[in-house]
Scaffold this active site. Structure first.
Site, PDB file in Angstrom:
ATOM      1  N   LYS A 136       2.053  -3.541   6.843  1.00  0.00           N
ATOM      2  CA  LYS A 136       2.429  -3.595   5.406  1.00  0.00           C
ATOM      3  C   LYS A 136       3.976  -3.486   5.315  1.00  0.00           C
ATOM      4  O   LYS A 136       4.557  -4.123   4.327  1.00  0.00           O
ATOM      5  CB  LYS A 136       1.694  -2.300   4.606  1.00  0.00           C
ATOM      6  CG  LYS A 136       0.343  -2.806   4.568  1.00  0.00           C
ATOM      7  CD  LYS A 136      -0.111  -3.818   3.613  1.00  0.00           C
ATOM      8  CE  LYS A 136      -1.304  -4.350   3.763  1.00  0.00           C
ATOM      9  NZ  LYS A 136      -1.772  -5.491   2.829  1.00  0.00           N
ATOM     10  N   SER A 157       0.866  -1.259  -0.067  1.00  0.00           N
ATOM     11  CA  SER A 157      -0.037   0.032   0.121  1.00  0.00           C
ATOM     12  C   SER A 157       0.722   1.213   0.224  1.00  0.00           C
ATOM     13  O   SER A 157       2.173   1.137   0.613  1.00  0.00           O
ATOM     14  CB  SER A 157      -1.076  -0.007   1.306  1.00  0.00           C
ATOM     15  OG  SER A 157      -1.546   1.302   1.509  1.00  0.00           O
ATOM     16  N   TYR A 162      -1.660  -0.399  11.242  1.00  0.00           N
ATOM     17  CA  TYR A 162      -1.865  -1.125   9.888  1.00  0.00           C
ATOM     18  C   TYR A 162      -0.828  -1.077   9.042  1.00  0.00           C
ATOM     19  O   TYR A 162      -0.301  -1.945   8.341  1.00  0.00           O
ATOM     20  CB  TYR A 162      -3.322  -0.650   9.246  1.00  0.00           C
ATOM     21  CG  TYR A 162      -3.318  -0.893   7.806  1.00  0.00           C
ATOM     22  CD1 TYR A 162      -3.465  -2.147   7.427  1.00  0.00           C
ATOM     23  CD2 TYR A 162      -3.227   0.070   6.802  1.00  0.00           C
ATOM     24  CE1 TYR A 162      -3.704  -2.364   6.150  1.00  0.00           C
ATOM     25  CE2 TYR A 162      -3.229  -0.179   5.701  1.00  0.00           C
ATOM     26  CZ  TYR A 162      -3.655  -1.334   5.194  1.00  0.00           C
ATOM     27  OH  TYR A 162      -3.755  -1.692   3.735  1.00  0.00           O
TER      28      TYR A 162
HETATM   29  P1  NAD Z   1     -11.008  -6.673   1.959  1.00  0.00           P
HETATM   30  O1  NAD Z   1     -11.308  -6.498   3.467  1.00  0.00           O
HETATM   31  O2  NAD Z   1     -12.064  -6.625   1.071  1.00  0.00           O
HETATM   32  O3  NAD Z   1     -10.323  -8.022   1.505  1.00  0.00           O
HETATM   33  C1  NAD Z   1      -9.499  -8.792   2.409  1.00  0.00           C
HETATM   34  C2  NAD Z   1      -9.940 -10.194   2.406  1.00  0.00           C
HETATM   35  O4  NAD Z   1      -8.987 -11.255   3.088  1.00  0.00           O
HETATM   36  C3  NAD Z   1     -11.391 -10.345   2.891  1.00  0.00           C
HETATM   37  O5  NAD Z   1     -12.291 -11.109   1.909  1.00  0.00           O
HETATM   38  C4  NAD Z   1     -11.277 -11.003   4.098  1.00  0.00           C
HETATM   39  O6  NAD Z   1     -12.368 -12.099   4.617  1.00  0.00           O
HETATM   40  C5  NAD Z   1      -9.845 -11.804   3.994  1.00  0.00           C
HETATM   41  N1  NAD Z   1      -9.148 -12.110   5.039  1.00  0.00           N
HETATM   42  C6  NAD Z   1      -8.653 -11.288   6.145  1.00  0.00           C
HETATM   43  N2  NAD Z   1      -7.955 -11.973   6.949  1.00  0.00           N
HETATM   44  C7  NAD Z   1      -7.944 -13.445   6.537  1.00  0.00           C
HETATM   45  C8  NAD Z   1      -7.293 -14.516   7.086  1.00  0.00           C
HETATM   46  N3  NAD Z   1      -6.541 -14.417   8.443  1.00  0.00           N
HETATM   47  N4  NAD Z   1      -7.653 -15.627   6.424  1.00  0.00           N
HETATM   48  C9  NAD Z   1      -8.252 -15.823   5.417  1.00  0.00           C
HETATM   49  N5  NAD Z   1      -9.101 -14.656   4.786  1.00  0.00           N
HETATM   50  C10 NAD Z   1      -8.527 -13.413   5.414  1.00  0.00           C
HETATM   51  O7  NAD Z   1      -9.788  -5.677   1.475  1.00  0.00           O
HETATM   52  P2  NAD Z   1      -9.287  -5.115   0.079  1.00  0.00           P
HETATM   53  O8  NAD Z   1      -9.612  -3.705   0.163  1.00  0.00           O
HETATM   54  O9  NAD Z   1      -9.978  -6.220  -0.943  1.00  0.00           O
HETATM   55  O10 NAD Z   1      -7.717  -5.258   0.430  1.00  0.00           O
HETATM   56  C11 NAD Z   1      -7.213  -6.374  -0.238  1.00  0.00           C
HETATM   57  C12 NAD Z   1      -5.695  -6.112   0.209  1.00  0.00           C
HETATM   58  O11 NAD Z   1      -5.158  -4.693  -0.253  1.00  0.00           O
HETATM   59  C13 NAD Z   1      -5.257  -6.092   1.729  1.00  0.00           C
HETATM   60  O12 NAD Z   1      -4.150  -6.567   1.858  1.00  0.00           O
HETATM   61  C14 NAD Z   1      -5.268  -4.583   1.757  1.00  0.00           C
HETATM   62  O13 NAD Z   1      -4.465  -4.305   3.172  1.00  0.00           O
HETATM   63  C15 NAD Z   1      -4.679  -4.030   0.466  1.00  0.00           C
HETATM   64  N6  NAD Z   1      -4.681  -2.562   0.273  1.00  0.00           N
HETATM   65  C16 NAD Z   1      -6.068  -2.208   0.327  1.00  0.00           C
HETATM   66  C17 NAD Z   1      -6.392  -0.756   0.002  1.00  0.00           C
HETATM   67  C18 NAD Z   1      -7.473  -0.425  -0.243  1.00  0.00           C
HETATM   68  O14 NAD Z   1      -7.775   0.902  -0.322  1.00  0.00           O
HETATM   69  N7  NAD Z   1      -8.799  -1.127  -0.501  1.00  0.00           N
HETATM   70  C19 NAD Z   1      -5.081  -0.061  -0.382  1.00  0.00           C
HETATM   71  C20 NAD Z   1      -4.111  -0.248  -0.189  1.00  0.00           C
HETATM   72  C21 NAD Z   1      -3.835  -1.934   0.093  1.00  0.00           C
HETATM   73  N1  UFG Z   2     -12.597  11.648   3.087  1.00  0.00           N
HETATM   74  C1  UFG Z   2     -13.471  12.485   3.685  1.00  0.00           C
HETATM   75  N2  UFG Z   2     -14.370  12.089   4.227  1.00  0.00           N
HETATM   76  C2  UFG Z   2     -14.646  10.825   4.426  1.00  0.00           C
HETATM   77  C3  UFG Z   2     -13.790   9.703   3.894  1.00  0.00           C
HETATM   78  C4  UFG Z   2     -12.466  10.478   3.453  1.00  0.00           C
HETATM   79  O1  UFG Z   2     -13.152  13.903   3.361  1.00  0.00           O
HETATM   80  O2  UFG Z   2     -15.720  10.458   4.685  1.00  0.00           O
HETATM   81  C5  UFG Z   2     -11.074  12.167   2.474  1.00  0.00           C
HETATM   82  C6  UFG Z   2      -9.856  11.979   3.226  1.00  0.00           C
HETATM   83  O3  UFG Z   2      -9.430  12.895   4.362  1.00  0.00           O
HETATM   84  C7  UFG Z   2      -8.757  12.084   2.137  1.00  0.00           C
HETATM   85  C8  UFG Z   2      -9.699  11.265   0.977  1.00  0.00           C
HETATM   86  O4  UFG Z   2     -10.812  11.544   1.217  1.00  0.00           O
HETATM   87  O5  UFG Z   2      -8.277  13.263   1.907  1.00  0.00           O
HETATM   88  C9  UFG Z   2      -9.262  10.088   0.831  1.00  0.00           C
HETATM   89  O6  UFG Z   2      -9.615   9.217   2.097  1.00  0.00           O
HETATM   90  P1  UFG Z   2      -9.820   7.542   2.259  1.00  0.00           P
HETATM   91  O7  UFG Z   2     -10.106   7.053   3.389  1.00  0.00           O
HETATM   92  O8  UFG Z   2     -10.731   7.316   0.923  1.00  0.00           O
HETATM   93  O9  UFG Z   2      -8.268   7.230   1.508  1.00  0.00           O
HETATM   94  P2  UFG Z   2      -6.828   7.349   2.285  1.00  0.00           P
HETATM   95  O10 UFG Z   2      -5.929   8.093   1.311  1.00  0.00           O
HETATM   96  O11 UFG Z   2      -7.061   7.997   3.509  1.00  0.00           O
HETATM   97  O12 UFG Z   2      -6.379   5.851   2.663  1.00  0.00           O
HETATM   98  C10 UFG Z   2      -6.351   4.595   1.793  1.00  0.00           C
HETATM   99  C11 UFG Z   2      -6.703   3.409   2.441  1.00  0.00           C
HETATM  100  C12 UFG Z   2      -5.345   3.311   3.245  1.00  0.00           C
HETATM  101  C13 UFG Z   2      -4.383   3.496   2.362  1.00  0.00           C
HETATM  102  C14 UFG Z   2      -4.188   4.567   1.678  1.00  0.00           C
HETATM  103  C15 UFG Z   2      -3.234   4.530   0.715  1.00  0.00           C
HETATM  104  O13 UFG Z   2      -7.734   3.489   3.382  1.00  0.00           O
HETATM  105  O14 UFG Z   2      -5.303   2.038   4.133  1.00  0.00           O
HETATM  106  O15 UFG Z   2      -5.350   4.888   0.847  1.00  0.00           O
HETATM  107  O16 UFG Z   2      -3.013   3.430  -0.236  1.00  0.00           O
HETATM  108  F1  UFG Z   2      -3.128   3.325   3.290  1.00  0.00           F
END
Ligand code: NAD
Ligand code: UFG
Length: 337
Positions: free
Chosen positions: A151, A123, A147
């Site tokens: 990572k 991330s 968190y």
């Molecule tokens: P998500 O929660 O929708 O998906 C994660 C999945 O992993 C879920 O289906 C959950 O049930 C499963 N899981 C969690 N712990 C587990 C375990 N111990 N055993 C088996 N399954 C397990 O999240 P996502 O948004 O799809 O994110 C996927 C990956 O990408 C994560 O590693 C997250 O940290 C990373 N990531 C997400 C974002 C974002 O904004 N969504 C940004 C950067 C990185």
């Molecule tokens: N924001 C609002 N209102 C809300 C939610 C978010 O104004 O209800 C704003 C935040 O302040 C930020 C922007 O919208 O300026 C994006 O916020 P998000 O929470 O959607 O995303 P972030 O960039 O804060 O964080 C996400 C994931 C993190 C990850 C990061 C970088 O949640 O886990 O992207 O990949 F680390």
């Protein structure tokens, strides 16, 4: 290739499974459904018109992992993790156990099974508060919450394993802000409870599940005073995983690659784009800044293009239109009527 996808029922995992099946790969998903629904996997198979294997199990359980790798996987894509920043501050040990403990168990199982190829969900959070934007992969790494620390540690653990085993190769994909949904509207982001992230919150306001959006801060040093992020269509991100697998076939060592568009949009730009795409008004109030937020963060995506031949194809209007199609068709997510 036969690919084990941990966390494949989740938001990014489910979209990636569609892309993998469509690219002709065989897929086994291991997921404990702690933050997802098995319905997502039914719909993945319906969209792709192909089956996948699903094991309902936990990455911290060696037996579940051995079962998942039994058929002989060529590579693993490792999505399974807990991902809520706020929750990680309240329950750091749960995050260390699930994310770091789970990754160690996975690496051990891969060693037992002789699987040497890994694509890991990292991330942009590993950059913390960057000194400059756009952020390149060699920018200093720092965690600003538990968190983010998981990572960072997981990247390092994988790097150490690659150092120790010369045949091992890993691609660490550092995602920026994935949003949107599959264009069919059948799968999408279905957060449990109140959404932490901007796009699902806006979508739930537009569909009438929530009253108003809170915009966290109108006094950031950005053109309109609201935070700027690199929003990326989840199908572009899914396709980056398919490319990473191909690249990772002959790659040794661990390679970190940014996955973003290289362009930032403000909160208010996203609100306006969503209103246009949905035809709905999204009422909002500008409130104080959220703790831990940064003013602006976007990627330098040149390395992804150079190494993976990947570049984001879908713009903000498509991200919003696809997020809205999913939300309008599934107002209560997968559990709805
Ligand atoms: P998500 O929660 O929708 O998906 C994660 C999945 O992993 C879920 O289906 C959950 O049930 C499963 N899981 C969690 N712990 C587990 C375990 N111990 N055993 C088996 N399954 C397990 O999240 P996502 O948004 O799809 O994110 C996927 C990956 O990408 C994560 O590693 C997250 O940290 C990373 N990531 C997400 C974002 C974002 O904004 N969504 C940004 C950067 C990185
Ligand atoms: N924001 C609002 N209102 C809300 C939610 C978010 O104004 O209800 C704003 C935040 O302040 C930020 C922007 O919208 O300026 C994006 O916020 P998000 O929470 O959607 O995303 P972030 O960039 O804060 O964080 C996400 C994931 C993190 C990850 C990061 C970088 O949640 O886990 O992207 O990949 F680390």
């Amino acid at each position: 290739m036969h690919i084990l996808v941990t966390g494949g029922a989740g938001y990014i995992g489910s979209h990636t499974c569609v892309a993998l099946l469509e690219a002709g790969h065989e897929v086994t998903v291991l997921d404990n459904l702690c933050n997802s629904s098995a319905v997502a996997l039914e719909r993945v198979q319906e969209i792709a018109g192909k089956p996948l294997a699903f094991i309902h199990g936990d990455i911290r359980n060696p037996d579940d992992l051995d079962r998942a790798l039994q058929g002989g996987a060529d590579a693993v894509i490792h999505f399974a993790a807990l991902k809520a920043v706020g929750e990680s501050c309240e329950k750091p040990l749960a995050y260390f156990d699930n994310n770091i403990g789970g990754t160690i168990a996975l690496l051990q199982a891969m060693e037992r099974a002789g699987v040497r190829r890994l694509v890991f969900s990292s991330s942009a959070t590993v950059y913390g508060e960057p000194d400059t934007v756009p952020v390149t992969e060699d920018a200093p790494l720092r965690a600003t919450n538990p968190y983010g620390r998981t990572k960072l540690v997981m990247e390092q653990l994988i790097g150490d394993c690659c150092q120790a085993v010369p045949e091992m190769g890993a691609v660490l994909l550092r995602y920026f802000n994935p949003v949107g949904a599959h264009p069919s509207g059948r799968i999408g982001e279905d957060p449990a409870g109140i959404p932490n992230n901007l796009m699902p919150y806006i979508a739930q306001v537009a569909v009438g599940r929530r009253e108003r959006l809170q915009v966290f801060g109108g006094d950031w040093p950005t053109p309109d005073g609201t935070g700027v992020r690199d929003y990326l269509h989840v199908m572009d991100l899914a396709e980056a995983h398919v490319r990473a697998l191909e690249f990772g076939r002959d790659q040794a060592g661990a390679r970190a690659i940014n996955v973003g568009t290289g362009r930032g949009y403000s909160v208010l730009e996203l609100v306006r784009a969503f209103e246009q795409a949905s035809g709905k008004v999204v009422p909002y109030d500008v409130v104080g800044r959220r703790v831990g937020d940064v003013a602006e963060l976007w990627a330098e995506p040149a390395l992804a293009e150079a190494l993976l031949g990947w570049r984001a194809q879908r713009g903000l209007a498509t991200m919003c239109a696809d997020a809205w199609r999913w939300q309008a068709g599934n107002p209560q997510g997968y559990d709805g009527p």
